[in-house]
Scaffold this motif. Structure first.
Motif, short mmCIF file in Angstrom:
data_model
loop_
_atom_site.label_atom_id
_atom_site.label_comp_id
_atom_site.label_asym_id
_atom_site.label_seq_id
_atom_site.Cartn_x
_atom_site.Cartn_y
_atom_site.Cartn_z
N LYS A 185 9.35 2.01 -9.98
CA LYS A 185 8.33 1.03 -10.31
C LYS A 185 7.74 0.44 -9.03
O LYS A 185 6.53 0.19 -8.94
N TRP A 186 8.59 0.23 -8.04
CA TRP A 186 8.12 -0.35 -6.79
C TRP A 186 7.14 0.57 -6.08
O TRP A 186 6.13 0.11 -5.53
N SER A 187 7.39 1.88 -6.07
CA SER A 187 6.45 2.80 -5.41
C SER A 187 5.09 2.76 -6.10
O SER A 187 4.05 2.83 -5.44
N ALA A 188 5.09 2.62 -7.42
CA ALA A 188 3.82 2.52 -8.15
C ALA A 188 3.15 1.17 -7.88
O ALA A 188 1.92 1.10 -7.74
N ILE A 189 3.94 0.11 -7.82
CA ILE A 189 3.39 -1.21 -7.51
C ILE A 189 2.72 -1.19 -6.15
O ILE A 189 1.60 -1.72 -5.98
N LYS A 190 3.36 -0.60 -5.16
CA LYS A 190 2.77 -0.53 -3.81
C LYS A 190 1.40 0.14 -3.85
O LYS A 190 0.46 -0.31 -3.18
N SER A 191 1.29 1.20 -4.62
CA SER A 191 0.01 1.91 -4.74
C SER A 191 -1.07 1.00 -5.34
O SER A 191 -2.20 0.97 -4.85
N LEU A 192 -0.71 0.26 -6.38
CA LEU A 192 -1.69 -0.63 -7.02
C LEU A 192 -2.03 -1.83 -6.13
O LEU A 192 -3.18 -2.28 -6.11
N LEU A 193 -1.06 -2.33 -5.39
CA LEU A 193 -1.34 -3.46 -4.52
C LEU A 193 -2.34 -3.08 -3.43
O LEU A 193 -3.20 -3.88 -3.06
N GLN A 194 -2.25 -1.85 -2.95
CA GLN A 194 -3.23 -1.38 -1.97
C GLN A 194 -4.62 -1.33 -2.60
O GLN A 194 -5.61 -1.76 -1.98
N GLU A 195 -4.69 -0.83 -3.83
CA GLU A 195 -5.97 -0.73 -4.52
C GLU A 195 -6.60 -2.09 -4.75
O GLU A 195 -7.81 -2.27 -4.58
N PHE A 196 -5.79 -3.06 -5.14
CA PHE A 196 -6.30 -4.40 -5.45
C PHE A 196 -6.29 -5.33 -4.24
O PHE A 196 -6.69 -6.49 -4.34
N ARG A 197 -5.82 -4.81 -3.10
CA ARG A 197 -5.77 -5.59 -1.87
C ARG A 197 -4.98 -6.89 -2.05
O ARG A 197 -5.44 -7.99 -1.74
#
Length: 265
Positions: A185-197
């Protein structure tokens, strides 16, 4: 606490054991959204049994499914990202076939399982899509596996450890799950956090299971449910109430809603 996003686990966190969202949890989540916080679901479930709850809450954010192996678009449901896992299939099926364990294989095209059970019947009812195959999985023609789930009925860390070189292993009290290496879940969260800045320091994550440990550990504020194991609680910054007692809402009301706290934590 400067919070811009919250990632919420479903089973044992958002949902009661009846697979329903309480009115208190619903109200707390909606209040948080109205406050401008982006709320995401981060679950081990597959998309079809996540989307109805996502819609019920009225979320407009991508869904993290299958413990981070898939991220789905909020509107279309199409996969934005998938991470497939590759095992030595012959060894996997030899090991699981000689035991009376159920095996569930989540693929990009649906669910394949050794046998059906109450949980899979529930998935079919909620997701309105039955398994693509039930039976001897050595004979099943599947590909693009996102998650293997082995239901042994008891903890089996010695068995699951066999797959440590091939997969990311999550040990549960009743079996284990296998994902692609470094997927969580954390690896996916990191990806989304980059997208949403959004910075991890501006994120709250809440959950109760071993699949939640990484996200609780690495976001700015990790929250363990009262029904979580000691290992999960040790990874968190806060411990809230039991999921049957609206522990999710308890935390949101106490620490995140501007009208109910002073941001002095």
């Amino acid at each position: 606490m400067n919070v811009r996003a919250m990632f919420i686990d479903m089973d044992g966190t958002l949902l009661k054991s009846s697979n329903t969202i309480s009115s208190r949890n619903m109200e707390a989540v909606n209040s948080l959204i109205n406050q401008g916080v982006k709320v995401f679901l981060a679950t081990g479930r597959h998309y079809e049994v996540t989307a109805p709850y996502h819609k019920e809450i009225g979320l407009r954010t991508p869904m993290i499914c299958l413990n981070g192996a898939a991220i789905h678009d909020a509107v279309t449901g199409k996969t934005m990202q998938t991470k497939t896992v590759r095992l030595n299939e012959e060894r996997f099926h030899h090991l699981t076939a000689v035991n009376s364990w159920n095996v569930i294989i989540h693929t990009a095209n649906g669910v394949y399982c050794k046998e059906t059970n109450e949980e899979i019947d529930y998935w079919t009812k909620v997701g309105q899509i039955p398994p693509r195959y039930i039976g001897d999985l050595k004979q099943a023609n599947y590909q693009d596996v996102l998650k293997y789930s082995v239901r042994t009925g008891t903890p089996c860390p010695k068995i699951s450890a066999i797959f440590n070189t091939e997969a990311e292993v999550i040990d549960w009290h009743d079996g284990f799950e296998l994902l692609a290496p470094n997927v969580s879940k954390w690896s996916a969260i990191k990806s989304l956090l980059q997208e949403f800045r959004i910075s991890p320091s501006e994120v709250v994550a809440i959950g109760d299971g071993p699949n939640d440990i990484e996200m609780l550990r690495y976001v700015g504020t990790g929250v363990a449910m009262g029904n979580a194991s000691d290992k999960v609680k040790q990874a968190a910054d806060f411990i809230t109430g039991h999921h049957e007692n609206d522990g999710l809402a308890q935390f949101i009301e106490r620490y995140l809603l501007k009208s109910k706290q002073s941001y002095a934590i």
